[in-house]
Design a protein around this motif. Structure first.
Motif, PDB file in Angstrom:
ATOM      1  N   PRO A 153       0.814  -1.229   0.000  1.00 16.96           N
ATOM      2  CA  PRO A 153       0.000   0.000   0.000  1.00 16.96           C
ATOM      3  C   PRO A 153       0.841   1.270   0.000  1.00 16.96           C
ATOM      4  O   PRO A 153       0.502   2.251  -0.677  1.00 16.96           O
ATOM      5  N   LEU A 154       1.942   1.258   0.755  1.00 17.38           N
ATOM      6  CA  LEU A 154       2.799   2.441   0.792  1.00 17.38           C
ATOM      7  C   LEU A 154       3.396   2.725  -0.585  1.00 17.38           C
ATOM      8  O   LEU A 154       3.475   3.883  -1.015  1.00 17.38           O
ATOM      9  N   MET A 155       3.808   1.670  -1.297  1.00 22.70           N
ATOM     10  CA  MET A 155       4.378   1.872  -2.616  1.00 22.70           C
ATOM     11  C   MET A 155       3.322   2.304  -3.625  1.00 22.70           C
ATOM     12  O   MET A 155       3.621   3.052  -4.570  1.00 22.70           O
ATOM     13  N   PHE A 156       2.080   1.872  -3.436  1.00 16.71           N
ATOM     14  CA  PHE A 156       1.006   2.340  -4.327  1.00 16.71           C
ATOM     15  C   PHE A 156       0.862   3.858  -4.204  1.00 16.71           C
ATOM     16  O   PHE A 156       0.815   4.572  -5.210  1.00 16.71           O
ATOM     17  N   PHE A 157       0.796   4.345  -2.956  1.00 16.21           N
ATOM     18  CA  PHE A 157       0.619   5.788  -2.764  1.00 16.21           C
ATOM     19  C   PHE A 157       1.902   6.558  -3.076  1.00 16.21           C
ATOM     20  O   PHE A 157       1.852   7.780  -3.244  1.00 16.21           O
ATOM     21  N   ALA A 158       3.037   5.856  -3.165  1.00 15.06           N
ATOM     22  CA  ALA A 158       4.267   6.513  -3.617  1.00 15.06           C
ATOM     23  C   ALA A 158       4.261   6.728  -5.123  1.00 15.06           C
ATOM     24  O   ALA A 158       5.051   7.517  -5.644  1.00 15.06           O
ATOM     25  N   GLY A 159       3.367   5.997  -5.847  1.00 17.79           N
ATOM     26  CA  GLY A 159       3.254   6.166  -7.282  1.00 17.79           C
ATOM     27  C   GLY A 159       3.874   5.064  -8.104  1.00 17.79           C
ATOM     28  O   GLY A 159       4.084   5.240  -9.311  1.00 17.79           O
ATOM     29  N   LEU A 160       4.151   3.902  -7.488  1.00 15.30           N
ATOM     30  CA  LEU A 160       4.816   2.834  -8.230  1.00 15.30           C
ATOM     31  C   LEU A 160       3.948   2.311  -9.369  1.00 15.30           C
ATOM     32  O   LEU A 160       4.440   2.081 -10.475  1.00 15.30           O
ATOM     33  N   TRP A 161       2.667   2.103  -9.115  1.00 14.31           N
ATOM     34  CA  TRP A 161       1.775   1.581 -10.160  1.00 14.31           C
ATOM     35  C   TRP A 161       1.019   2.697 -10.880  1.00 14.31           C
ATOM     36  O   TRP A 161       0.721   2.581 -12.058  1.00 14.31           O
ATOM     37  N   LEU A 162       0.722   3.760 -10.172  1.00 11.45           N
ATOM     38  CA  LEU A 162       0.036   4.920 -10.745  1.00 11.45           C
ATOM     39  C   LEU A 162       0.780   6.170 -10.297  1.00 11.45           C
ATOM     40  O   LEU A 162       0.712   6.539  -9.118  1.00 11.45           O
ATOM     41  N   PRO A 163       1.555   6.807 -11.188  1.00 11.57           N
ATOM     42  CA  PRO A 163       2.321   7.995 -10.790  1.00 11.57           C
ATOM     43  C   PRO A 163       1.434   9.041 -10.125  1.00 11.57           C
ATOM     44  O   PRO A 163       0.262   9.202 -10.482  1.00 11.57           O
ATOM     45  N   ARG A 164       2.001   9.752  -9.165  1.00  7.72           N
ATOM     46  CA  ARG A 164       1.225  10.764  -8.440  1.00  7.72           C
ATOM     47  C   ARG A 164       0.616  11.789  -9.391  1.00  7.72           C
ATOM     48  O   ARG A 164      -0.484  12.279  -9.151  1.00  7.72           O
ATOM     49  N   ALA A 165       1.321  12.102 -10.472  1.00 11.71           N
ATOM     50  CA  ALA A 165       0.798  13.083 -11.422  1.00 11.71           C
ATOM     51  C   ALA A 165      -0.470  12.602 -12.103  1.00 11.71           C
ATOM     52  O   ALA A 165      -1.276  13.412 -12.578  1.00 11.71           O
ATOM     53  N   ALA A 166      -0.678  11.280 -12.143  1.00  7.47           N
ATOM     54  CA  ALA A 166      -1.866  10.714 -12.782  1.00  7.47           C
ATOM     55  C   ALA A 166      -2.977  10.404 -11.786  1.00  7.47           C
ATOM     56  O   ALA A 166      -4.056   9.979 -12.182  1.00  7.47           O
ATOM     57  N   MET A 167      -2.721  10.618 -10.498  1.00  5.96           N
ATOM     58  CA  MET A 167      -3.739  10.341  -9.479  1.00  5.96           C
ATOM     59  C   MET A 167      -4.802  11.426  -9.476  1.00  5.96           C
ATOM     60  O   MET A 167      -4.511  12.598  -9.784  1.00  5.96           O
ATOM     61  N   ASN A 168      -6.050  11.040  -9.090  1.00  4.62           N
ATOM     62  CA  ASN A 168      -7.070  12.061  -8.909  1.00  4.62           C
ATOM     63  C   ASN A 168      -6.827  12.789  -7.584  1.00  4.62           C
ATOM     64  O   ASN A 168      -5.940  12.414  -6.800  1.00  4.62           O
ATOM     65  N   ASP A 169      -7.611  13.806  -7.324  1.00  6.14           N
ATOM     66  CA  ASP A 169      -7.370  14.642  -6.150  1.00  6.14           C
ATOM     67  C   ASP A 169      -7.473  13.861  -4.840  1.00  6.14           C
ATOM     68  O   ASP A 169      -6.677  14.076  -3.910  1.00  6.14           O
ATOM     69  N   ALA A 170      -8.435  12.941  -4.763  1.00 11.38           N
ATOM     70  CA  ALA A 170      -8.621  12.182  -3.524  1.00 11.38           C
ATOM     71  C   ALA A 170      -7.414  11.283  -3.247  1.00 11.38           C
ATOM     72  O   ALA A 170      -6.898  11.248  -2.122  1.00 11.38           O
ATOM     73  N   LEU A 171      -6.959  10.575  -4.275  1.00 15.92           N
ATOM     74  CA  LEU A 171      -5.804   9.696  -4.100  1.00 15.92           C
ATOM     75  C   LEU A 171      -4.540  10.494  -3.772  1.00 15.92           C
ATOM     76  O   LEU A 171      -3.745  10.084  -2.924  1.00 15.92           O
ATOM     77  N   ARG A 172      -4.390  11.646  -4.418  1.00 15.72           N
ATOM     78  CA  ARG A 172      -3.193  12.442  -4.165  1.00 15.72           C
ATOM     79  C   ARG A 172      -3.202  13.010  -2.751  1.00 15.72           C
ATOM     80  O   ARG A 172      -2.157  13.123  -2.106  1.00 15.72           O
ATOM     81  N   THR A 173      -4.387  13.339  -2.249  1.00 20.94           N
ATOM     82  CA  THR A 173      -4.491  13.838  -0.873  1.00 20.94           C
ATOM     83  C   THR A 173      -4.080  12.766   0.119  1.00 20.94           C
ATOM     84  O   THR A 173      -3.329  13.026   1.066  1.00 20.94           O
ATOM     85  N   VAL A 174      -4.564  11.538  -0.102  1.00 18.42           N
ATOM     86  CA  VAL A 174      -4.162  10.429   0.765  1.00 18.42           C
ATOM     87  C   VAL A 174      -2.661  10.183   0.632  1.00 18.42           C
ATOM     88  O   VAL A 174      -1.961   9.961   1.628  1.00 18.42           O
ATOM     89  N   SER A 175      -2.161  10.235  -0.606  1.00 17.81           N
ATOM     90  CA  SER A 175      -0.740  10.019  -0.840  1.00 17.81           C
ATOM     91  C   SER A 175       0.113  11.030  -0.080  1.00 17.81           C
ATOM     92  O   SER A 175       1.160  10.680   0.476  1.00 17.81           O
TER      93      SER A 175
END
Length: 246
Positions: A177-199
């Motif tokens: 989970p930590l690596m997911f929010f770090a952007g390993l599978w979905l880069p932070r630039a491609a995350m929506n606002d909710a995911l980026r806030t959690v990240s």
């Protein structure tokens, strides 16, 4: 040599005798960077990433991964294994206090993780022409904060794990989970606002963005540095509260 230096040297030698732990804690992240860099699409500019190449975006993610693997695959399992085998219990009857073992392990982990980070940056620069950090003091401060946060989490996993196998299982549950929010599978630039806030509120999400900011020549956001400091204090405090020597 001081007791801490001698113990650190001994622990480092023992660490290198564990090939599987060594591979995942030290070698896996640089190898992953090479594999990613050899993919042609990773070296092409992407408009979805603001014109950056994916390999540019993934470099700080791989650096953060290197720290995380050491904390959750190396540090936590070693301490849990020492407790399971009675090493920590026996240390309490010698002049070498168990707390010195923690210092030696953290010193070893910090030194080897820095070597891994330098290796990753060197590969990125000379193999794939990734720009090196331009705000070096900010990058180093951020790196140390990420290391402190993840090592504190690793010690917390060790504190809650009765055996090395359980430490490995718990570490894996925390790592992905930590690596997911770090952007390993979905880069932070491609995350929506909710995911980026959690990240932004996770240690690796905040750490990756802070490392990227320092690479681009900016000081990291105060929010991201505060998140890293908060995770260090929280996880470190819980680890100290629940750590058992036997």
């Amino acid at each position: 040599m001081s007791a801490l230096t001698r113990l650190t040297t001994t622990e480092t030698k023992l660490f290198f005798r564990e090939p599987i732990v060594f591979f995942f804690a030290v070698a896996f992240a640089p190898i992953l960077l090479v594999i990613l860099g050899l993919i042609p699409s990773m070296r092409e500019p992407d408009s979805a990433l603001g014109g950056l190449r994916p390999i540019d975006v993934y470099l700080p993610i791989v650096v953060a991964m290197g720290i995380s693997l050491f904390a959750l695959s190396g540090l936590s399992q070693l301490f849990a294994s020492y407790r399971e085998k009675g090493v920590l219990r026996r240390l309490r009857t010698t002049p070498v206090k168990p707390i010195l073992m923690i210092g030696a392990q953290l010193l070893m982990a910090t030194t080897l993780s820095i070597i891994t980070m330098v290796t990753i940056l060197t590969i990125g620069k000379f193999a794939f022409h990734v720009h090196l950090p331009t705000q070096i003091p900010a990058y180093l401060i951020t790196y140390l904060l990420v290391a402190c946060a993840m090592f504190a989490i690793g010690l917390l996993v060790a504190a809650l794990s009765p055996t090395a196998k359980s430490a490995s299982a718990i570490g894996s549950l925390v790592f992905f989970p930590l690596m997911f929010f770090a952007g390993l599978w979905l880069p932070r630039a491609a995350m929506n606002d909710a995911l980026r806030t959690v990240s932004d509120l996770t240690p690796l999400g905040a750490g990756v963005q802070a490392l990227q900011d320092a690479t681009n020549g900016h000081w990291p956001s105060a929010l991201h540095l505060a998140v890293l400091l908060a995770w260090t204090i929280m996880a470190g405090g819980l680890a100290a509260r629940y750590f058992r020597w036997e």
